[in-house]
Scaffold this motif. Structure first.
Motif, short mmCIF file in Angstrom:
data_model
loop_
_atom_site.label_atom_id
_atom_site.label_comp_id
_atom_site.label_asym_id
_atom_site.label_seq_id
_atom_site.Cartn_x
_atom_site.Cartn_y
_atom_site.Cartn_z
N SER A 1 62.79 -13.07 18.30
CA SER A 1 63.97 -13.79 18.77
C SER A 1 65.22 -13.12 18.22
N ARG B 1 68.84 -10.62 19.09
CA ARG B 1 69.30 -9.52 19.93
C ARG B 1 69.57 -8.30 19.06
N ARG C 1 70.73 -4.05 19.17
CA ARG C 1 71.36 -3.03 20.00
C ARG C 1 70.99 -1.63 19.53
N TYR D 1 71.19 -2.96 24.77
CA TYR D 1 70.86 -4.20 24.08
C TYR D 1 69.43 -4.61 24.41
N GLY E 1 66.50 -7.86 24.00
CA GLY E 1 66.37 -9.29 23.76
C GLY E 1 64.97 -9.69 23.34
N ASP E 2 64.71 -10.99 23.32
CA ASP E 2 63.42 -11.53 22.90
C ASP E 2 62.26 -10.83 23.60
N SER F 1 61.04 -7.80 23.03
CA SER F 1 61.18 -6.35 23.18
C SER F 1 60.60 -5.61 21.97
N CYS G 1 70.76 -5.15 14.26
CA CYS G 1 70.71 -6.55 14.64
C CYS G 1 72.11 -7.01 15.04
N CYS H 1 67.94 -12.10 13.47
CA CYS H 1 66.76 -11.88 14.29
C CYS H 1 65.48 -12.14 13.50
N ASP I 1 78.45 -11.43 27.75
CA ASP I 1 77.72 -11.83 26.56
C ASP I 1 77.92 -10.88 25.39
#
Length: 207
Positions: A27, A29, A31, A46, A48-49, A51, A79, A83, A154
């Protein structure tokens, strides 16, 4: 996929690609960043969850292939917020492939998708106009069911400019020009962009 217990990594924590470990983002995000020899940084992507990242060292058996010269661009993951992440060593990944080949297959699929998306992004930066890149970015962030049609930003404008391969001032300029002709409406202090001329917007986004 979690063979290890997720660990909390705080915003700003960096994972360098010289580390022989792979990570699974439970969980949060993360980059992907590029670090130039002069110390400047650029956001490339980026995640997300769900990955995986830093897969490359898992398939580089010769450590010297991971070495970098002083004047080469380095890559790392950071991060973007707090995360929860699982860490896998090379032995963990090997064991995973032997015991659960279907998961290893999914890992390969995930890696190929990432390479494809990054390749497409590279092509976009080379041949597409600045406005087309902006419209594609916004089209991927349309709020479902919004009326009037609305895209929600976002990430910061600085990171958005990095992703789209332009300076932040240039990004503002192109967006203001589009706003002046009635394509969309935005306030730089808001994360919402309202799409006013939808047909033209989607044509510009090549969708």
């Amino acid at each position: 996929m979690a063979l290890t217990k997720p660990r909390l990594f705080r915003k700003g924590y960096k994972f360098y690609d010289s580390q022989p470990e792979m990570y699974f983002l439970v969980s949060g995000r993360v980059r992907l960043m590029a670090l130039a020899p002069d110390g400047s940084e650029k956001t490339l992507w980026y995640l997300g969850d769900g990955s995986c990242f830093n897969e490359t060292p898992m398939f580089m058996e010769d450590e010297k292939h991971m070495a970098f010269g002083q004047n080469e661009v380095r890559f790392f993951h950071e991060c973007a917020e707090d995360c929860y992440i699982c860490t896998f060593t090379r032995d963990d990944v090997y064991r995973l492939g032997m015991e659960k080949p279907e998961l290893f297959y999914n890992l390969c699929k995930s890696y190929s998708v990432k390479v494809t998306l990054l390749s497409r992004n590279s092509v976009s930066l080379s041949i597409e106009s600045q406005l087309t890149r902006i419209c594609k970015f916004l089209a991927s962030r349309i709020v479902p069911g919004s009326n009037p049609l609305c895209a929600k930003r976002d990430i910061s404008y600085r990171d958005m400019a990095d992703l789209l391969g332009m300076h932040r001032i240039t990004l503002y300029k192109v967006m203001r020009q589009a706003q002046s002709r009635g394509l969309f409406s935005f306030d730089k202090n808001s994360d919402e962009i309202f799409i006013l001329r939808q047909d033209e917007f989607y044509r510009e986004a090549r969708m």
